[in-house]
Design an enzyme around this catalytic site. Structure first.
Site, PDB file in Angstrom:
ATOM      1  N   ASP A 185       0.908  -1.146   0.000  1.00  0.00           N
ATOM      2  CA  ASP A 185       0.000   0.000   0.000  1.00  0.00           C
ATOM      3  C   ASP A 185       0.945   1.192   0.000  1.00  0.00           C
ATOM      4  OD1 ASP A 185      -1.459   2.261   0.778  1.00  0.00           O
ATOM      5  OD2 ASP A 185      -3.029   0.966   1.556  1.00  0.00           O
ATOM      6  N   HIS A 186       1.107   1.843  -1.144  1.00  0.00           N
ATOM      7  CA  HIS A 186       2.214   2.802  -1.238  1.00  0.00           C
ATOM      8  C   HIS A 186       2.047   3.992  -0.299  1.00  0.00           C
ATOM      9  CE1 HIS A 186      -0.341   4.998  -4.124  1.00  0.00           C
ATOM     10  NE2 HIS A 186       0.417   6.048  -3.886  1.00  0.00           N
ATOM     11  N   HIS A 248      -5.717   2.813   1.052  1.00  0.00           N
ATOM     12  CA  HIS A 248      -4.991   3.997   1.526  1.00  0.00           C
ATOM     13  C   HIS A 248      -5.680   4.685   2.710  1.00  0.00           C
ATOM     14  CE1 HIS A 248      -2.883   3.155  -2.063  1.00  0.00           C
ATOM     15  NE2 HIS A 248      -3.586   3.902  -2.898  1.00  0.00           N
TER      16      HIS A 248
HETATM   17  C1  BG6 Z   1      -3.576   4.562  -6.442  1.00  0.00           C
HETATM   18  C2  BG6 Z   1      -4.942   4.640  -7.064  1.00  0.00           C
HETATM   19  O1  BG6 Z   1      -3.496   3.492  -5.559  1.00  0.00           O
HETATM   20  O2  BG6 Z   1      -3.326   5.776  -5.726  1.00  0.00           O
HETATM   21  C3  BG6 Z   1      -5.073   5.848  -7.964  1.00  0.00           C
HETATM   22  O3  BG6 Z   1      -5.163   3.454  -7.822  1.00  0.00           O
HETATM   23  C4  BG6 Z   1      -4.689   7.107  -7.224  1.00  0.00           C
HETATM   24  O4  BG6 Z   1      -6.392   5.964  -8.477  1.00  0.00           O
HETATM   25  C5  BG6 Z   1      -3.335   6.937  -6.544  1.00  0.00           C
HETATM   26  O5  BG6 Z   1      -4.629   8.164  -8.158  1.00  0.00           O
HETATM   27  C6  BG6 Z   1      -3.030   8.116  -5.647  1.00  0.00           C
HETATM   28  O6  BG6 Z   1      -1.717   8.000  -5.194  1.00  0.00           O
HETATM   29  P1  BG6 Z   1      -0.859   9.300  -4.873  1.00  0.00           P
HETATM   30  O7  BG6 Z   1       0.409   8.764  -4.304  1.00  0.00           O
HETATM   31  O8  BG6 Z   1      -0.683  10.013  -6.175  1.00  0.00           O
HETATM   32  O9  BG6 Z   1      -1.673  10.095  -3.907  1.00  0.00           O
END
Ligand code: BG6
Length: 511
Positions: A185-186, A248
């Site tokens: 989960d980045h 997230h």
């Molecule tokens: C991803 C989603 O996990 O996270 C995307 O699939 C979203 O839809 C993205 O745009 C948002 O990540 P960040 O790091 O740009 O806030």
């Protein structure tokens, strides 16, 4: 974080090595780990892709990606040449069993060259339908049999509801042990998110107030000001609840709500987070209606640019009921958080791209100031801005200088920009480096993923049954549908955004 075998050589295999994720995120992250000396001395990155392509052509494309997406700008020729020396292109179709024999050979040759069997990291940067084929291929060819050294990294989406996520976990557990599986989960790799644990548990001042006695509500906003950017095929099947809330937003909620861990041990931290997920109240259909709202953007403009309606985006069904916005009120039924609403909202094509956690404290019990001061002091707010700004702000009341007694909110700030000169690592840098070291603290364990799905699945089910929604219902560039305002207003609150929205600084700037 604990480095277990970070000095061993590493063979990194990226399935989907020519895909968007590899190009935009993974290679720029590996490049920064490399130039900052966070990779082992001997490492090989193998990009796997089905098309025939010369290795030089592949590397040129990666170089273009680095120029565009690297946080430190265009790489120097010298750094790039040295880094590119560690990259191989491997043509192969991961649905074909023969491919794994060839890959096995390449990995063995590399081990031989380095005179030792190193760590192996298999990154699944692929659509979910390939996870089983790849896992079976790795298993049958005994590519990932060293439990303490071989890891697989699985990207989201991890399943599409509780049932499919559990099936996926069962399938993976047939081939790998849980300690080998790194579910990404980045958001957990983002610096300001990692900092929340330090902020909460390396300071004494906040913990005493961190409960239902002092906190009125918590709000988590992850807003994006772009549409779905050509991802209609995926997004129309997923929607905002699956795409953002299940992972997230619930993970952000966990770091805010978890109990203090007794050590910085991966299992200990993941246990504490899983406890939060288990305690989130599950809703029946009626409660879903009361506590969770959805929306979908229509046609309009964002920052002067035309934004087509969601239903007019490529690969989206004309009558799609997929939500591009969700807002909900959640409760954590445990001792610490009894009765405290956690408001979560996320959406595409909103007013701005901003991720913010706001903790609103209770009102003071008694106002000592005279009526002439004409104040109704705002409650204290702690605002953790994750992106694009990275800062923590505490809003408190102060006397405005002058002969008359006037009170106004001001802010106490900690900003990354003012405090640190060094570049801030991207989420994927941290996560890839941890996975190489065998540190799973920031990755999702099987039970965490399933508990998160257990929160979200009843909402998905209730929505599937209820087709009465009238979409589109919000304008691009707004803060979502009016139903989202009602979620907080009903409880006497408002959505909180950036600190200056209500501080003296803002008022001074405005006047
Ligand atoms: C991803 C989603 O996990 O996270 C995307 O699939 C979203 O839809 C993205 O745009 C948002 O990540 P960040 O790091 O740009 O806030």
């Amino acid at each position: 974080m604990t480095a277990k075998n970070s000095n061993l050589p590493a063979s990194i295999v990226i399935f989907g090595g020519n895909g968007d994720l590899a190009w935009r995120k993974l290679f720029p992250a590996f490049y920064h780990l490399y130039i900052n000396n966070h990779l082992p001395e001997d490492f090989l990155i193998i990009g796997v892709h089905h098309a025939a392509m010369k290795e030089s052509e592949y590397k040129n494309k990666l170089f273009e990606g680095l120029k565009e997406f690297s946080r430190s700008g265009k790489p120097s020729k010298n750094d790039w040449t040295k880094f590119a020396g560690h990259i191989r292109y491997f043509q192969g179709d991961f649905t074909q069993p023969e491919m794994y024999g060839g890959l096995n050979q390449l990995l063995k040759e590399n081990d031989k060259l380095l005179k030792q069997r190193g760590v192996r990291l298999f990154f699944y940067a692929v659509a979910p339908r390939f996870i089983e084929d790849i896992s079976t291929g790795l298993h049958k060819n005994e590519l990932a049999v060293e439990k303490t050294m071989d890891r697989i990294v699985v990207e989201k989406p991890f399943g599409e509801d509780l049932k499919t996520a559990s099936e996926l976990n069962v399938m993976l557990s047939r081939y790998f042990s849980e300690q080998q599986i790194y579910r990404i989960d980045h958001y957990l790799g983002k610096e300001p998110v990692q900092n929340i644990l330090t902020f909460r548990f390396a300071n004494i001042v906040f913990e005493a107030l961190w409960n239902h006695n002092y906190i009125e509500n918590v709000q988590i906003t992850v807003a994006e000001n772009m549409g779905i950017e050509g991802r209609g095929g995926f997004y129309d099947q997923a929607g905002a609840l699956r795409d953002m809330v299940q992972n997230h937003l619930l993970q952000l909620l966990c770091v805010i709500a978890m109990e203090p861990p007794i050590s910085f041990n991966a299992e200990e931290i993941r246990n504490k987070k899983a406890d939060v997920l288990k305690a989130i109240r599950r809703y029946n259909d009626k409660e879903v209606k009361e506590h969770v709202v959805r929306g979908q953007y229509g046609e309009g403009k964002i920052n002067g640019e035309n934004q087509p309606a969601y239903r007019d985006e490529e690969k989206v069904k004309q009558k799609s009921l997929t939500e591009t916005f969700v807002a909900g009120r959640f409760f954590i039924d445990n001792w610490r958080w009894q009765g405290v609403p956690f408001y979560l909202r996320t959406g595409k094509a909103l007013h701005s791209s901003t991720s913010v956690i706001a903790v609103e404290f209770k009102k003071i019990p008694h106002l000592f100031l005279p009526k002439s001061a004409n104040v109704s002091p705002q409650p204290n707010r702690l605002i953790i801005s994750i992106q694009p700004r990275m800062e923590i702000t505490l809003l408190f009341q102060a006397k405005v200088p002058g002969m008359q007694l006037q009170v106004c909110p001001v802010e106490m700030d900690f900003t990354y920009a003012e405090n640190y000169v060094q570049g801030i690592p991207e989420a994927y840098e941290t996560l890839l480096s941890d996975a190489l070291k065998g540190d799973a603290t920031l990755f999702m364990r099987a039970d965490q993923v399933e508990e998160a799905w257990a929160v979200v699945t009843p909402i998905l089910k209730a929505w599937e049954k209820d087709k009465s929604v009238k979409f589109p219902d919000y304008e691009p560039g707004s803060w979502g549908p009016s139903s989202a305002q009602k979620i907080v207003e009903k409880d006497g609150f408002e959505w909180i955004l950036l600190p200056e929205e209500n501080t003296l600084k803002h008022k001074a700037k405005k006047s």
